[in-house]
Design a protein around this motif. Structure first.
Motif, PDB file in Angstrom:
ATOM      1  N   TRP A  32       0.659  -1.232   0.069  1.00 29.17           N
ATOM      2  CA  TRP A  32       0.119   0.050  -0.027  1.00 29.17           C
ATOM      3  C   TRP A  32       1.035   1.281   0.080  1.00 29.17           C
ATOM      4  O   TRP A  32       0.697   2.057  -0.736  1.00 29.17           O
ATOM      5  N   ARG A  33       2.062   1.204   0.816  1.00 23.37           N
ATOM      6  CA  ARG A  33       2.888   2.340   0.998  1.00 23.37           C
ATOM      7  C   ARG A  33       3.693   2.643  -0.572  1.00 23.37           C
ATOM      8  O   ARG A  33       3.830   3.803  -0.765  1.00 23.37           O
ATOM      9  N   ALA A  34       3.818   1.549  -1.060  1.00 21.54           N
ATOM     10  CA  ALA A  34       4.646   1.403  -2.414  1.00 21.54           C
ATOM     11  C   ALA A  34       3.837   2.303  -3.441  1.00 21.54           C
ATOM     12  O   ALA A  34       4.388   2.896  -4.493  1.00 21.54           O
ATOM     13  N   LEU A  35       2.691   1.830  -3.627  1.00 22.01           N
ATOM     14  CA  LEU A  35       1.817   2.217  -4.673  1.00 22.01           C
ATOM     15  C   LEU A  35       1.758   3.728  -5.095  1.00 22.01           C
ATOM     16  O   LEU A  35       2.066   4.149  -6.402  1.00 22.01           O
ATOM     17  N   PRO A  36       1.635   4.629  -4.375  1.00 26.34           N
ATOM     18  CA  PRO A  36       1.565   6.079  -4.748  1.00 26.34           C
ATOM     19  C   PRO A  36       3.007   6.502  -5.268  1.00 26.34           C
ATOM     20  O   PRO A  36       3.011   7.117  -6.326  1.00 26.34           O
ATOM     21  N   GLY A  37       4.159   6.156  -4.774  1.00 25.28           N
ATOM     22  CA  GLY A  37       5.239   6.418  -5.374  1.00 25.28           C
ATOM     23  C   GLY A  37       5.535   5.832  -6.664  1.00 25.28           C
ATOM     24  O   GLY A  37       6.056   6.486  -7.682  1.00 25.28           O
ATOM     25  N   LEU A  38       5.101   4.620  -6.956  1.00 26.10           N
ATOM     26  CA  LEU A  38       5.540   3.999  -8.015  1.00 26.10           C
ATOM     27  C   LEU A  38       4.329   4.745  -9.355  1.00 26.10           C
ATOM     28  O   LEU A  38       4.758   4.784 -10.293  1.00 26.10           O
ATOM     29  N   LEU A  78      -3.864   3.968   4.733  1.00 25.20           N
ATOM     30  CA  LEU A  78      -2.826   3.444   3.772  1.00 25.20           C
ATOM     31  C   LEU A  78      -3.651   2.992   2.555  1.00 25.20           C
ATOM     32  O   LEU A  78      -3.161   3.333   1.269  1.00 25.20           O
ATOM     33  N   ALA A  79      -4.624   2.349   2.679  1.00 24.56           N
ATOM     34  CA  ALA A  79      -5.516   2.059   1.609  1.00 24.56           C
ATOM     35  C   ALA A  79      -6.193   3.391   0.798  1.00 24.56           C
ATOM     36  O   ALA A  79      -6.127   3.523  -0.502  1.00 24.56           O
ATOM     37  N   VAL A  80      -6.519   4.336   1.482  1.00 23.94           N
ATOM     38  CA  VAL A  80      -7.286   5.294   0.892  1.00 23.94           C
ATOM     39  C   VAL A  80      -5.978   6.145  -0.021  1.00 23.94           C
ATOM     40  O   VAL A  80      -6.175   6.871  -1.226  1.00 23.94           O
ATOM     41  N   ALA A  81      -4.846   6.445   0.781  1.00 21.29           N
ATOM     42  CA  ALA A  81      -3.610   6.866  -0.010  1.00 21.29           C
ATOM     43  C   ALA A  81      -3.382   6.440  -1.404  1.00 21.29           C
ATOM     44  O   ALA A  81      -3.061   7.033  -2.423  1.00 21.29           O
ATOM     45  N   ALA A  82      -3.335   4.972  -1.315  1.00 15.70           N
ATOM     46  CA  ALA A  82      -2.936   4.458  -2.581  1.00 15.70           C
ATOM     47  C   ALA A  82      -4.288   4.540  -3.592  1.00 15.70           C
ATOM     48  O   ALA A  82      -3.949   4.588  -4.812  1.00 15.70           O
ATOM     49  N   GLU A  83      -5.469   4.451  -3.005  1.00 13.41           N
ATOM     50  CA  GLU A  83      -6.538   4.511  -3.847  1.00 13.41           C
ATOM     51  C   GLU A  83      -6.431   5.803  -4.677  1.00 13.41           C
ATOM     52  O   GLU A  83      -6.804   5.768  -5.941  1.00 13.41           O
ATOM     53  N   GLU A  84      -6.418   6.967  -3.770  1.00 12.40           N
ATOM     54  CA  GLU A  84      -6.652   8.125  -4.136  1.00 12.40           C
ATOM     55  C   GLU A  84      -5.395   8.657  -5.205  1.00 12.40           C
ATOM     56  O   GLU A  84      -5.734   9.382  -6.426  1.00 12.40           O
ATOM     57  N   ALA A  85      -4.040   8.029  -5.054  1.00 11.37           N
ATOM     58  CA  ALA A  85      -2.970   8.087  -5.970  1.00 11.37           C
ATOM     59  C   ALA A  85      -3.443   7.484  -7.406  1.00 11.37           C
ATOM     60  O   ALA A  85      -3.103   8.080  -8.438  1.00 11.37           O
ATOM     61  N   ALA A 111     -10.972   2.732  -8.215  1.00 11.29           N
ATOM     62  CA  ALA A 111     -10.277   3.847  -8.580  1.00 11.29           C
ATOM     63  C   ALA A 111      -9.528   3.817 -10.086  1.00 11.29           C
ATOM     64  O   ALA A 111      -9.178   4.827 -10.438  1.00 11.29           O
ATOM     65  N   CYS A 112      -9.834   2.804 -10.790  1.00  7.64           N
ATOM     66  CA  CYS A 112      -9.153   2.976 -12.027  1.00  7.64           C
ATOM     67  C   CYS A 112     -10.486   3.297 -12.896  1.00  7.64           C
ATOM     68  O   CYS A 112     -11.520   3.405 -12.525  1.00  7.64           O
ATOM     69  N   ASP A 113     -10.100   4.014 -14.175  1.00  3.00           N
ATOM     70  CA  ASP A 113     -10.967   4.653 -15.234  1.00  3.00           C
ATOM     71  C   ASP A 113     -11.898   3.306 -15.544  1.00  3.00           C
ATOM     72  O   ASP A 113     -13.138   3.620 -15.824  1.00  3.00           O
ATOM     73  N   LEU A 114     -11.497   2.366 -16.204  1.00  2.69           N
ATOM     74  CA  LEU A 114     -12.084   1.133 -16.817  1.00  2.69           C
ATOM     75  C   LEU A 114     -11.744  -0.180 -15.995  1.00  2.69           C
ATOM     76  O   LEU A 114     -10.884  -0.350 -15.658  1.00  2.69           O
ATOM     77  N   ARG A 115     -12.621  -1.069 -16.153  1.00  6.25           N
ATOM     78  CA  ARG A 115     -12.555  -2.412 -15.646  1.00  6.25           C
ATOM     79  C   ARG A 115     -12.762  -3.484 -16.525  1.00  6.25           C
ATOM     80  O   ARG A 115     -14.097  -3.580 -16.772  1.00  6.25           O
ATOM     81  N   PHE A 116     -11.963  -4.567 -16.994  1.00  6.52           N
ATOM     82  CA  PHE A 116     -12.234  -5.385 -17.920  1.00  6.52           C
ATOM     83  C   PHE A 116     -12.038  -6.616 -17.156  1.00  6.52           C
ATOM     84  O   PHE A 116     -10.892  -6.776 -16.390  1.00  6.52           O
ATOM     85  N   ALA A 117     -12.872  -7.660 -17.382  1.00  8.46           N
ATOM     86  CA  ALA A 117     -12.797  -8.870 -16.443  1.00  8.46           C
ATOM     87  C   ALA A 117     -13.016 -10.080 -17.146  1.00  8.46           C
ATOM     88  O   ALA A 117     -13.389 -10.245 -18.318  1.00  8.46           O
ATOM     89  N   GLU A 118     -12.370 -11.136 -16.429  1.00 13.80           N
ATOM     90  CA  GLU A 118     -12.848 -12.397 -17.077  1.00 13.80           C
ATOM     91  C   GLU A 118     -13.884 -13.232 -16.160  1.00 13.80           C
ATOM     92  O   GLU A 118     -14.250 -12.961 -15.148  1.00 13.80           O
TER      93      GLU A 118
END
Length: 249
Positions: A32-38, A78-85, A111-118
């Motif tokens: 969770w912490r790493a996602l915003p920086g990435l 942690l989750a909200v910071a990653a989601e917002e990023a 939080a993504c613009d689009l969601r494609f799934a199987e």
């Protein structure tokens, strides 16, 4: 393999993979912490036009790995910071989903613009099983995506729904037969990388409620030359070459 966020860039598409096989790709505190920086690094990479978020193997993300949290961790923060990023990523984002997309996984996918799934994938928002108050920003995002009634159903019950129902409610944009997801995502991201990044960036801001940026984007369009290029390419029946790039922040 240890829990990690893996990433690669090819053909204008950045792919971020949630990888934690031992826990169905549950997100650890460090992930969770790493996602915003990435995401910040990929956002400023001029070669990246589209971002795809997916999970390793047969599962997207089964939520948060509670066992990874320490006494000093605030799992919601942690989750909200990653989601917002992820929601603020300035280029088109697409979640490619297999298997379980539950809890924090659904939070990231929403939080993504689009969601494609199987086919065969499952979805759920499960804080009611743990007595957790789901964050206001995450609740609003979910309700905007699937409507208030479905958001309440998911949050009140913590029940999982199948992919067909997720498609009907608007959580999913496209649903593919087993084995077809990667092909469709590759095809669609090629389409996205061929389109105007100026149009996409402005449309994303407007769709997310930033109407105050109308003058900004009108000025960007006037200065870019991309509109003239798009019209000329249409009349000449050729592929346009768009040159607009986001201003350096």
């Amino acid at each position: 393999m240890d829990a990690a966020l893996l990433h690669s860039v090819a053909g204008g598409v950045a792919t971020v993979v949630v990888s934690h096989p031992a826990k169905r790709n549950a997100m650890t505190a460090d992930m969770w912490r790493a996602l915003p920086g990435l995401l910040s690094g990929l956002a400023t990479d001029p070669t990246v036009r589209v971002l795809v978020l997916t999970g390793a193997g047969a599962t997207f993300c089964a939520g948060a790995d509670i066992s990874s949290l320490t006494g000093s961790d605030d799992p919601q923060a942690l989750a909200v910071a990653a989601e917002e990023a992820l929601a603020a990523f300035p280029k088109p984002t697409l979640a490619a989903i297999r298997g379980f997309c539950v809890g924090g996984g659904s939070q990231l996918a929403a939080a993504c613009d689009l969601r494609f799934a199987e086919e065969g994938s499952s979805y759920g928002v499960t804080p009611a099983k743990l007595g957790i108050v789901y964050p206001a920003s995450s609740t609003r995002r979910l309700a905007a995506l699937v409507g208030p009634a479905t958001a309440k159903y998911l949050l009140f019950s913590a029940e999982l729904i199948d992919a067909d129902r997720a498609l009907r409610t608007g959580f999913l944009d496209e649903l593919m037969p087993a084995g077809e997801l990667d092909k469709r995502v590759a095809e669609f991201t090629r389409i996205l990388t061929s389109r105007s990044p100026l149009t996409q960036a402005a449309a994303k801001e407007f769709a997310n409620g930033r109407e105050d940026r109308d003058a900004h984007w009108s000025a960007q369009a006037a200065d870019s030359g991309d509109t003239a290029e798009g019209v000329a390419a249409f009349l000449e029946r050729r592929t346009p070459v768009f040159t607009w790039t986001p201003p350096t922040r």
